[in-house]
Every structure is written in C-alpha cells, then in structure tokens.
Enzyme design. Structure first.
Site, PDB file in Angstrom:
ATOM      1  N   ARG A   1       0.747  -0.957  -5.862  1.00  0.00           N
ATOM      2  CA  ARG A   1       0.501  -0.321  -4.623  1.00  0.00           C
ATOM      3  C   ARG A   1       1.741   0.553  -4.130  1.00  0.00           C
ATOM      4  NH1 ARG A   1      -2.515  -5.019  -1.527  1.00  0.00           N
ATOM      5  NH2 ARG A   1      -0.864  -4.564  -0.038  1.00  0.00           N
TER       6      ARG A   1
ATOM      7  N   ASP B   1      -8.421  -0.498  -5.278  1.00  0.00           N
ATOM      8  CA  ASP B   1      -9.450  -1.059  -6.137  1.00  0.00           C
ATOM      9  C   ASP B   1     -10.406  -0.100  -6.528  1.00  0.00           C
ATOM     10  OD1 ASP B   1      -9.234  -3.948  -3.996  1.00  0.00           O
ATOM     11  OD2 ASP B   1      -7.878  -3.246  -5.537  1.00  0.00           O
TER      12      ASP B   1
ATOM     13  N   ARG C   1      -4.532  -6.861   8.105  1.00  0.00           N
ATOM     14  CA  ARG C   1      -6.188  -7.152   7.432  1.00  0.00           C
ATOM     15  C   ARG C   1      -6.759  -7.628   8.828  1.00  0.00           C
ATOM     16  NH1 ARG C   1      -6.839  -6.466   2.486  1.00  0.00           N
ATOM     17  NH2 ARG C   1      -5.138  -6.606   0.891  1.00  0.00           N
TER      18      ARG C   1
ATOM     19  N   ARG D   1       2.892 -14.525 -23.300  1.00  0.00           N
ATOM     20  CA  ARG D   1       3.602 -14.515 -22.303  1.00  0.00           C
ATOM     21  C   ARG D   1       2.529 -13.441 -21.216  1.00  0.00           C
ATOM     22  NH1 ARG D   1       6.186 -17.210 -24.675  1.00  0.00           N
ATOM     23  NH2 ARG D   1       8.441 -17.389 -25.217  1.00  0.00           N
TER      24      ARG D   1
HETATM   25  O1  F6P Z   1      -7.199  -4.403  -2.010  1.00  0.00           O
HETATM   26  C1  F6P Z   1      -6.131  -4.128  -2.294  1.00  0.00           C
HETATM   27  C2  F6P Z   1      -5.411  -5.040  -3.107  1.00  0.00           C
HETATM   28  O2  F6P Z   1      -4.313  -4.938  -3.598  1.00  0.00           O
HETATM   29  C3  F6P Z   1      -6.036  -6.067  -4.185  1.00  0.00           C
HETATM   30  O3  F6P Z   1      -6.189  -5.504  -5.407  1.00  0.00           O
HETATM   31  C4  F6P Z   1      -5.596  -7.509  -3.901  1.00  0.00           C
HETATM   32  O4  F6P Z   1      -6.496  -8.364  -4.446  1.00  0.00           O
HETATM   33  C5  F6P Z   1      -5.097  -7.552  -2.596  1.00  0.00           C
HETATM   34  O5  F6P Z   1      -5.329  -6.234  -2.058  1.00  0.00           O
HETATM   35  C6  F6P Z   1      -4.002  -8.338  -2.564  1.00  0.00           C
HETATM   36  O6  F6P Z   1      -3.953  -8.458  -0.824  1.00  0.00           O
HETATM   37  P1  F6P Z   1      -2.417  -8.519  -0.149  1.00  0.00           P
HETATM   38  O7  F6P Z   1      -1.573  -7.613  -0.172  1.00  0.00           O
HETATM   39  O8  F6P Z   1      -2.862  -8.965   1.254  1.00  0.00           O
HETATM   40  O9  F6P Z   1      -1.826  -9.907  -0.787  1.00  0.00           O
END
Ligand code: F6P
Length: 372
Positions: free
Chosen positions: A299, A135, A74, A290
């Site tokens: 992902r 997203d 990032r 829960r």
């Molecule tokens: O942007 C994709 C995403 O999966 C978001 O939905 C989520 O909030 C973020 O990345 C999580 O980021 P990381 O993988 O850096 O924890």
C-alpha cells in the site's frame, strides 16, 4: 449559487488516494468554481467536525504522494467507538454536513465505505463515492485505484524472491494482501511467474501443492515460489469456516447472539496460516521453506502512472456529477470512461474472482498449480 463540497477518505490507505483528492478538488474548485473542504480521518473526522482546508496550494504536489493527506480510519458512522463505548454518530454527521451547508459529500473508499455512504444517503445527505482499494474487490467497477500499484509492488517482490529460491533450492511462500479476494495474488502470481498461486476463491489441499513442488524438483527445479492470498484457505479450513457461518446464521435466527469478534487480529490469523502452510510443505517435500509476508509494503509509496490516471479520471468525473447534481452514486471505472452506479446496487456486494475468469485459465495454461 456556489456549491460547497465535503471530501473524506475512509478505510485502508491506498496509492492513488491523493491523486483522487486532487482530481476532485482541482475540477470542483478550478473548473466549476465550487468550494471544497476536507474532513480528517474518514467518517470520524466528519462526526467530530475536524476539517482541513484544501484551498490554496494544498492540492499541489500530492499527485505522486502515497497515503492520504486527509488521514483515514475504518470507523463507521453508525458504529463508532467514542470514549470506550460504541455510538451511532450518524446524526452528528448529518448535523455537521448541514452546518457546513454542504451540497455533496465525496467519500473515497472500499466496500465498507460504499455501505456507509448508502446509510448517509438514506439519511438525506447528497453523497458520491469513488472506489478505492488495493484489493480490487469493489462491485460494479472494472477496477479500483490502488490495485495497479500494489500489483507492481507484489510482482517485483516475487521477482526478487526467485533469487533466494533457486540459489538455496527452497520453497518461498509469499503472502499477498487482498482481504477475501484473490485478485492481487492471482495477478502478481501470474506476472511474477509464481509456480503455485493460492486464492480464497479456490480452497486448496496441501497435498496438491506438495505434489506440484515435488514434480518440479524431479524435473530439475528443486525450488518453487508459492504466492498465497492472505484470505486463502485449505479445503478443511474452508469447510470449517462454512460450518461456523452456518451455525452463526442459525443462532442469529433463533435469537441467540454469538460474539463474532475474532479474538485474534486478522493479520495474525493470516500469518499463522501462512507459516503453517510453509511448515507442511517443508515436511511433505523435504525442501527448506521460508516465508515472506508483504503486508503494508503493498500500500506504500507513490502510485503507478495507471493509478494516477485512473484516480484523476474518477475524481474529475465526480466533479461533473456534482455539477449535474447527480448524487447517490459511485463513480465506477468503465473502460476508458466512467459510469455512475447507484449505491443501492453496490453496497454490501463484493467482487471475487469467478472460477471461469480468464486469468485463472491463463495461470493453468502456463502450468501454475492453484492448489486444487
Ligand atoms: O483493504 C486493504 C487491505 O490492505 C487488505 O488487503 C488488508 O487485509 C487490510 O487492508 C489490512 O488492514 P489494516 O491496514 O487495517 O491492517
């Protein structure tokens, strides 16, 4: 003169990234006889000149692979942690770009990547981007690759959570990713038949949700599935957030610098909100609650057929634009085709769900509670 292309993946990993790398690479090398080189771990690898050859059989067998063979990060070119300090590495990136005699840099990423690519364009680099994220919150494109796969994963999770819900007469609160947008939660909530769908675009009240759950219970269904977007806020939380934003803006205007780094990791903030909601619903309805946080499952793994097709379409369209020397654009998905969108029109914008969106109407028509 043979064109030489650089490619990198930036931001969160996403299903379809390798399919897109393959699409760009095969079209550039195979169809247009260009040279292509990968940079590792997003903009950081470009700043540190860490490359990966994509020649030979590097692109074989990756269409179906999750993640990215290049690695990602990032890190932002102008704001990169180096040995404990934050440095502007844009000049180092430009130096490496020219040292490799690149004709174009292809950046695969989400909203942040579009902004970073525009910065490099303003530095005089030829850049082309592809919109990637589960997203689906990148402006200017019909859809991003990664979204369809994550939609399938989240929907299957909701399907499976119905078993425990109706067997134990429970409220199951399932947290779905999506950052500040509700596309993934709304889509999976509708597809999975969630009884309540809470998205960032519609601040909710716990009372509204509890009423809906009690009403279901009285109607002979003492169980409910609540799909909550990680960015969803109650009306109180939304008002507090708006007030904090206004205060930060006012302070910035008067030259006071406020430390905006959240002390807590976003995921922890999301989880605390989700657990608190589940507790409140349990208290207000008398039903056990829960929580399931889907997290990075959304992902993972092989991309769906739709994402493979989309990633290949966008990747090969990028090669066509490079061949035509049309730079400074994002390759947007538009219907069955693509559209080259100037980065100036994309960077810094997101794509939230309009409150009059047909998906919201569809959810309401089937009796889903949206927390309002
Ligand atoms: O942007 C994709 C995403 O999966 C978001 O939905 C989520 O909030 C973020 O990345 C999580 O980021 P990381 O993988 O850096 O924890």
């Amino acid at each position: 003169m043979t064109q030489t292309i650089g490619i990198l993946t930036s931001g969160g990993d996403s299903p379809g990234l390798n399919a897109a790398i393959r699409g760009v690479g095969k079209a550039c090398m195979g169809h247009y006889r260009m040279k292509i080189m990968g940079f590792r771990d997003g903009f950081r690898g470009l700043a540190e000149n860490r490359t990966m050859s994509l020649a030979g059989n590097q692109l074989s067998g990756i269409l179906t692979q999750g993640g990215t063979i290049l690695g990602t990060s990032r890190d932002k070119p102008h704001n990169m942690p180096v040995d404990g300090t934050i440095m502007d590495m844009t000049d180092a990136i430009a130096r490496n770009y020219h040292q490799h005699k690149l004709d174009c840099l292809v950046c695969l990423g989400g909203g942040g990547t579009q902004k970073n690519a525009l910065r490099l364009k303003k530095k005089g680099l030829n850049v082309i981007t592809l919109p990637k994220t589960i997203d689906n919150d990148v402006a200017g494109t019909d859809i991003t690759f990664g979204f369809d796969t994550a939609l399938g994963i989240a929907t299957e999770a909701i399907d499976r959570l119905h078993s425990t819900a109706h067997s134990h007469h429970r409220i199951i609160v399932v947290e779905v990713m999506g950052h500040r947008a509700g596309w993934l939660t709304l889509g999976a909530g509708i597809a999975g038949g969630a009884d309540v769908i809470l998205i960032p675009e519609i601040p909710y009240t716990v009372e509204s949700v509890a009423d809906a759950i009690r009403k279901r219970s009285r109607g002979g269904k003492p169980f409910s599935i609540v799909a909550v977007a990680e960015g969803a806020l109650s009306q109180e939380e939304h008002e507090a957030q708006q007030a904090a934003l206004a205060a930060r803006k006012a302070a910035k205007k008067s030259g006071i610098r406020i430390d905006t780094t959240d002390s807590k990791e976003p995921e922890l903030v999301y989880a605390e909100r989700t657990l608190r909601l589940a507790h409140q619903l349990e208290t207000q309805t008398g039903l056990e609650a829960r929580v399931t946080i889907l997290g990075h499952l959304q992902r993972g793994g092989t991309p769906s057929a739709a994402d493979r097709l989309l990633a290949t379409r966008l990747g090969t369209a990028a090669a066509d634009l490079i061949h035509a020397q049309e730079y400074g654009v994002m390759v947007a998905a538009r219907g069955d085709g693509t559209e080259a969108m100037p980065l100036e029109e994309i960077a810094g914008k997101g794509k939230l769900i309009p409150v009059d969106h047909p998906w919201i109407a569809a959810a309401r028509r089937v009796g889903t509670n949206l927390g309002d």
